[in-house]
Design a protein around this motif. Structure first.
Motif, PDB file in Angstrom:
ATOM      1  N   THR A   1     -59.705 -18.205  45.891  1.00 39.63           N
ATOM      2  CA  THR A   1     -60.058 -18.412  44.488  1.00 39.63           C
ATOM      3  C   THR A   1     -60.480 -17.119  43.803  1.00 39.63           C
ATOM      4  O   THR A   1     -60.028 -16.823  42.696  1.00 39.63           O
ATOM      5  CB  THR A   1     -61.197 -19.449  44.375  1.00 39.63           C
ATOM      6  OG1 THR A   1     -60.778 -20.646  45.023  1.00 39.63           O
ATOM      7  CG2 THR A   1     -61.539 -19.736  42.939  1.00 39.63           C
ATOM      8  N   LEU A   2     -61.329 -16.362  44.434  1.00 40.76           N
ATOM      9  CA  LEU A   2     -61.837 -15.145  43.801  1.00 40.76           C
ATOM     10  C   LEU A   2     -60.748 -14.087  43.639  1.00 40.76           C
ATOM     11  O   LEU A   2     -60.712 -13.388  42.629  1.00 40.76           O
ATOM     12  CB  LEU A   2     -63.019 -14.583  44.587  1.00 40.76           C
ATOM     13  CG  LEU A   2     -64.251 -15.476  44.622  1.00 40.76           C
ATOM     14  CD1 LEU A   2     -65.341 -14.853  45.481  1.00 40.76           C
ATOM     15  CD2 LEU A   2     -64.758 -15.775  43.222  1.00 40.76           C
ATOM     16  N   GLN A   3     -59.854 -13.995  44.609  1.00 38.09           N
ATOM     17  CA  GLN A   3     -58.761 -13.031  44.503  1.00 38.09           C
ATOM     18  C   GLN A   3     -57.819 -13.403  43.360  1.00 38.09           C
ATOM     19  O   GLN A   3     -57.388 -12.541  42.584  1.00 38.09           O
ATOM     20  CB  GLN A   3     -57.992 -12.934  45.826  1.00 38.09           C
ATOM     21  CG  GLN A   3     -58.795 -12.329  46.958  1.00 38.09           C
ATOM     22  CD  GLN A   3     -59.715 -13.321  47.649  1.00 38.09           C
ATOM     23  OE1 GLN A   3     -59.745 -14.513  47.350  1.00 38.09           O
ATOM     24  NE2 GLN A   3     -60.500 -12.834  48.590  1.00 38.09           N
ATOM     25  N   GLU A   4     -57.506 -14.689  43.263  1.00 43.95           N
ATOM     26  CA  GLU A   4     -56.647 -15.156  42.170  1.00 43.95           C
ATOM     27  C   GLU A   4     -57.304 -14.922  40.817  1.00 43.95           C
ATOM     28  O   GLU A   4     -56.668 -14.484  39.860  1.00 43.95           O
ATOM     29  CB  GLU A   4     -56.325 -16.648  42.332  1.00 43.95           C
ATOM     30  CG  GLU A   4     -55.475 -16.976  43.539  1.00 43.95           C
ATOM     31  CD  GLU A   4     -54.089 -16.379  43.449  1.00 43.95           C
ATOM     32  OE1 GLU A   4     -53.533 -16.262  42.340  1.00 43.95           O
ATOM     33  OE2 GLU A   4     -53.554 -16.012  44.509  1.00 43.95           O
ATOM     34  N   ALA A   5     -58.593 -15.214  40.739  1.00 41.80           N
ATOM     35  CA  ALA A   5     -59.318 -15.016  39.484  1.00 41.80           C
ATOM     36  C   ALA A   5     -59.364 -13.539  39.120  1.00 41.80           C
ATOM     37  O   ALA A   5     -59.192 -13.181  37.948  1.00 41.80           O
ATOM     38  CB  ALA A   5     -60.740 -15.581  39.600  1.00 41.80           C
ATOM     39  N   PHE A   6     -59.576 -12.687  40.112  1.00 37.98           N
ATOM     40  CA  PHE A   6     -59.605 -11.255  39.816  1.00 37.98           C
ATOM     41  C   PHE A   6     -58.253 -10.769  39.329  1.00 37.98           C
ATOM     42  O   PHE A   6     -58.172  -9.953  38.403  1.00 37.98           O
ATOM     43  CB  PHE A   6     -60.053 -10.427  41.022  1.00 37.98           C
ATOM     44  CG  PHE A   6     -60.056  -8.959  40.712  1.00 37.98           C
ATOM     45  CD1 PHE A   6     -61.078  -8.406  39.944  1.00 37.98           C
ATOM     46  CD2 PHE A   6     -59.019  -8.142  41.125  1.00 37.98           C
ATOM     47  CE1 PHE A   6     -61.075  -7.063  39.608  1.00 37.98           C
ATOM     48  CE2 PHE A   6     -59.005  -6.795  40.798  1.00 37.98           C
ATOM     49  CZ  PHE A   6     -60.029  -6.254  40.041  1.00 37.98           C
ATOM     50  N   ARG A   7     -57.173 -11.248  39.923  1.00 37.55           N
ATOM     51  CA  ARG A   7     -55.832 -10.848  39.466  1.00 37.55           C
ATOM     52  C   ARG A   7     -55.614 -11.230  38.010  1.00 37.55           C
ATOM     53  O   ARG A   7     -55.066 -10.459  37.236  1.00 37.55           O
ATOM     54  CB  ARG A   7     -54.753 -11.464  40.358  1.00 37.55           C
ATOM     55  CG  ARG A   7     -54.486 -10.668  41.601  1.00 37.55           C
ATOM     56  CD  ARG A   7     -53.202 -11.114  42.276  1.00 37.55           C
ATOM     57  NE  ARG A   7     -53.326 -12.374  42.963  1.00 37.55           N
ATOM     58  CZ  ARG A   7     -53.782 -12.517  44.190  1.00 37.55           C
ATOM     59  NH1 ARG A   7     -54.177 -11.473  44.878  1.00 37.55           N
ATOM     60  NH2 ARG A   7     -53.844 -13.700  44.752  1.00 37.55           N
ATOM     61  N   THR A   8     -56.051 -12.424  37.632  1.00 38.55           N
ATOM     62  CA  THR A   8     -55.893 -12.860  36.245  1.00 38.55           C
ATOM     63  C   THR A   8     -56.770 -12.018  35.321  1.00 38.55           C
ATOM     64  O   THR A   8     -56.333 -11.587  34.251  1.00 38.55           O
ATOM     65  CB  THR A   8     -56.226 -14.355  36.097  1.00 38.55           C
ATOM     66  OG1 THR A   8     -55.411 -15.091  37.022  1.00 38.55           O
ATOM     67  CG2 THR A   8     -55.957 -14.842  34.693  1.00 38.55           C
ATOM     68  N   PHE A   9     -58.018 -11.772  35.729  1.00 40.95           N
ATOM     69  CA  PHE A   9     -58.913 -10.915  34.951  1.00 40.95           C
ATOM     70  C   PHE A   9     -58.303  -9.525  34.774  1.00 40.95           C
ATOM     71  O   PHE A   9     -58.235  -8.996  33.659  1.00 40.95           O
ATOM     72  CB  PHE A   9     -60.279 -10.818  35.649  1.00 40.95           C
ATOM     73  CG  PHE A   9     -61.131  -9.694  35.143  1.00 40.95           C
ATOM     74  CD1 PHE A   9     -61.800  -9.808  33.930  1.00 40.95           C
ATOM     75  CD2 PHE A   9     -61.261  -8.527  35.866  1.00 40.95           C
ATOM     76  CE1 PHE A   9     -62.588  -8.765  33.447  1.00 40.95           C
ATOM     77  CE2 PHE A   9     -62.049  -7.482  35.399  1.00 40.95           C
ATOM     78  CZ  PHE A   9     -62.709  -7.604  34.185  1.00 40.95           C
ATOM     79  N   ALA A  10     -57.858  -8.916  35.868  1.00 43.87           N
ATOM     80  CA  ALA A  10     -57.307  -7.561  35.817  1.00 43.87           C
ATOM     81  C   ALA A  10     -56.031  -7.513  34.982  1.00 43.87           C
ATOM     82  O   ALA A  10     -55.819  -6.564  34.217  1.00 43.87           O
ATOM     83  CB  ALA A  10     -57.043  -7.046  37.234  1.00 43.87           C
ATOM     84  N   THR A  11     -55.194  -8.529  35.107  1.00 48.86           N
ATOM     85  CA  THR A  11     -53.967  -8.585  34.308  1.00 48.86           C
ATOM     86  C   THR A  11     -54.303  -8.626  32.827  1.00 48.86           C
ATOM     87  O   THR A  11     -53.725  -7.880  32.027  1.00 48.86           O
ATOM     88  CB  THR A  11     -53.122  -9.814  34.701  1.00 48.86           C
ATOM     89  OG1 THR A  11     -52.778  -9.713  36.080  1.00 48.86           O
ATOM     90  CG2 THR A  11     -51.866  -9.922  33.864  1.00 48.86           C
ATOM     91  N   ALA A  12     -55.233  -9.482  32.447  1.00 48.32           N
ATOM     92  CA  ALA A  12     -55.635  -9.578  31.037  1.00 48.32           C
ATOM     93  C   ALA A  12     -56.199  -8.248  30.551  1.00 48.32           C
ATOM     94  O   ALA A  12     -55.880  -7.797  29.438  1.00 48.32           O
ATOM     95  CB  ALA A  12     -56.667 -10.693  30.844  1.00 48.32           C
TER      96      ALA A  12
END
Length: 161
Positions: free
Chosen positions: A139-150
């Motif tokens: 979950t945290l890795q996926e959330a970080f990817r979305t945060f970083a992409t944005a």
């Protein structure tokens, strides 16, 4: 060359808009698939179980459903905002001044995504509910990817055209 950069910016905003909207739709169409991870995170089920922090755990179904609904709505709303922003940017792509003026909606949508993922998953899930202790979930890795992409798209969109 500048028009190509503008088209790239439009494509990135649109792509994240589609991603967010699909995430919201998938979560809305599979509400129990959304509820279970929220329940696991706020219930601190994958943590070390340290009694000094376990008082934070939430077991109330109403609060868990509220969290799931907030996730779904944020994903859907940010997806719609980003898709609308991509439309506005696409419509203004031929003029640098119009394109720069049209960026505000994209900045709003990208900021919503970045803030949501940083606050909801970084601050609340990772630290408050100690989700970092659970190595079984991504979950945290996926959330970080979305945060970083944005954030990366936001930085690029904010460059002058």
């Amino acid at each position: 060359m500048k028009v190509n950069n503008r088209i790239g910016k439009v494509a990135m905003v649109a792509a994240l808009g589609v991603l967010m909207f699909l995430a919201g739709m998938n979560n809305a169409l599979s509400p129990h698939g959304t509820y279970a991870p929220v329940e696991m995170a706020v219930g601190m089920q994958g943590t070390f179980g340290d009694p000094m922090v376990m008082w934070r755990a939430i077991e109330s179904p109403a609060i868990i459903w509220l969290g799931a609904i907030v996730i779904i709505l944020t994903e859907l709303v940010s997806g719609v905002i980003l898709l609308y922003a991509a439309y506005k940017l696409w419509s203004a792509r031929s003029s640098a001044s119009e394109f720069n003026a049209a960026k505000s909606t994209a900045v709003t949508g990208l900021s919503i995504v970045a803030c949501f993922y940083l606050i909801a998953f970084g601050v609340i899930c990772q630290e408050w509910f100690m989700l970092w202790q659970d190595r079984e979930v991504g979950t945290l890795q996926e959330a970080f990817r979305t945060f970083a992409t944005a954030m990366l798209i936001l930085v690029w969109v904010n460059t002058d055209d």
